[in-house]
Design an enzyme around this catalytic site. Structure first.
Site, PDB file in Angstrom:
ATOM      1  N   GLY A  33      -2.779   1.015  -5.478  1.00 64.85           N
ATOM      2  CA  GLY A  33      -3.685   0.440  -4.493  1.00 64.85           C
ATOM      3  C   GLY A  33      -3.268   0.838  -3.094  1.00 64.85           C
ATOM      4  N   CYS A  34      -3.429  -0.058  -2.156  1.00 67.62           N
ATOM      5  CA  CYS A  34      -3.130   0.198  -0.744  1.00 67.62           C
ATOM      6  C   CYS A  34      -1.758   0.842  -0.549  1.00 67.62           C
ATOM      7  CB  CYS A  34      -3.190  -1.115   0.019  1.00 67.62           C
ATOM      8  SG  CYS A  34      -2.595  -1.020   1.710  1.00 67.62           S
ATOM      9  N   PHE A  35      -1.742   2.045   0.036  1.00 69.71           N
ATOM     10  CA  PHE A  35      -0.448   2.709   0.191  1.00 69.71           C
ATOM     11  C   PHE A  35       0.416   2.082   1.274  1.00 69.71           C
ATOM     12  CE2 PHE A  35      -3.290   6.436   1.794  1.00 69.71           C
ATOM     13  CZ  PHE A  35      -3.631   5.780   2.970  1.00 69.71           C
ATOM     14  N   CYS A  37       1.036  -1.074   1.359  1.00 75.94           N
ATOM     15  CA  CYS A  37       1.816  -2.051   0.581  1.00 75.94           C
ATOM     16  C   CYS A  37       2.842  -1.362  -0.309  1.00 75.94           C
ATOM     17  CB  CYS A  37       0.878  -2.905  -0.266  1.00 75.94           C
ATOM     18  SG  CYS A  37      -0.260  -3.928   0.711  1.00 75.94           S
ATOM     19  N   TYR A 179      -3.262  -8.678   6.528  1.00 74.77           N
ATOM     20  CA  TYR A 179      -4.018  -7.953   5.494  1.00 74.77           C
ATOM     21  C   TYR A 179      -3.486  -8.289   4.103  1.00 74.77           C
ATOM     22  CZ  TYR A 179      -4.624  -4.298   2.075  1.00 74.77           C
ATOM     23  OH  TYR A 179      -4.845  -3.639   0.895  1.00 74.77           O
TER      24      TYR A 179
END
Length: 199
Positions: A33-35, A37, A179
């Site tokens: 997912g979100c890089f 994170c 976020y």
């Protein structure tokens, strides 16, 4: 020993240490997912030298965040010291930081580019990745683990005017924390993994 000799010796030792460090490093490529994170999660793991955000898995050359990255995963390239952390430990850390049952993305981020995946570079990595996946499957027999194991392709780091994505959690800590919390990442990880979570 005079100052010039001392400085020369010190510089030589630093150079040697740098080369030695580089020679002992290995790489792992993972999508979760979100890089932002993933970068944050892995840079905190002892033995990890560097984590770079980018794209991989697709056919389009030089994908960009705001442009065309169809077919690519948001991923991180992890450089690590195998004398301090093993590939197996990298995989163990990976599973505890993703939702392996989400076939639509990760947490609040949905779409093909946010899917989880393990990218393997050789037979040894594939064997360990397959074994680690089977361990998760065995742990959750009532659920379907959808995270695939794929061959490593070209990794395209985020760069240029989009380079603000690198180290985003360090450079924008308030926005990043907000976020991550709003995305429900940590609450979902705790729901899946309980006390094993790294947060």
């Amino acid at each position: 020993m005079n100052k010039l000799v001392a400085l020369t010796l010190s510089a030589s030792l630093l150079l040697f240490a740098s080369f030695s460090h580089a020679a002992n490093s290995e790489k792992a490529v993972l999508a979760g997912g979100c890089f932002w994170c993933m970068e944050s999660d892995f840079e905190k793991l002892e033995g990890v030298i560097d984590v770079v955000s980018g794209f991989t898995g697709g056919k389009i050359k030089n994908p960009t965040y705001n442009g065309d990255h169809q077919g690519h995963y948001e991923a991180v390239e992890i450089t690590y010291d195998p004398n301090r952390v093993s590939y197996q430990a990298i995989l163990d850390h990976f599973w505890l930081n993703i939702d392996p049952f989400d076939a639509t993305g990760q947490f609040c981020d949905k779409g093909p580019s946010y899917l989880s995946a393990i990218f393997v570079a050789n037979a040894h990595q594939r064997q360990l990745a397959e074994q680690s996946k089977q361990a998760v499957v065995a742990q959750f027999p009532a659920q379907t683990v959808v995270t695939p194991i794929l061959p490593t392709g070209t990794f395209y780091p985020i760069k240029g005017n989009e380079s603000y994505h690198q180290d985003y959690y360090k450079n924008n800590p308030i926005r990043y924390t907000a976020y991550r919390w709003n995305c429900g990442r940590d609450s979902r990880l705790k729901q899946i993994w309980g006390g094993k979570t790294t947060h």
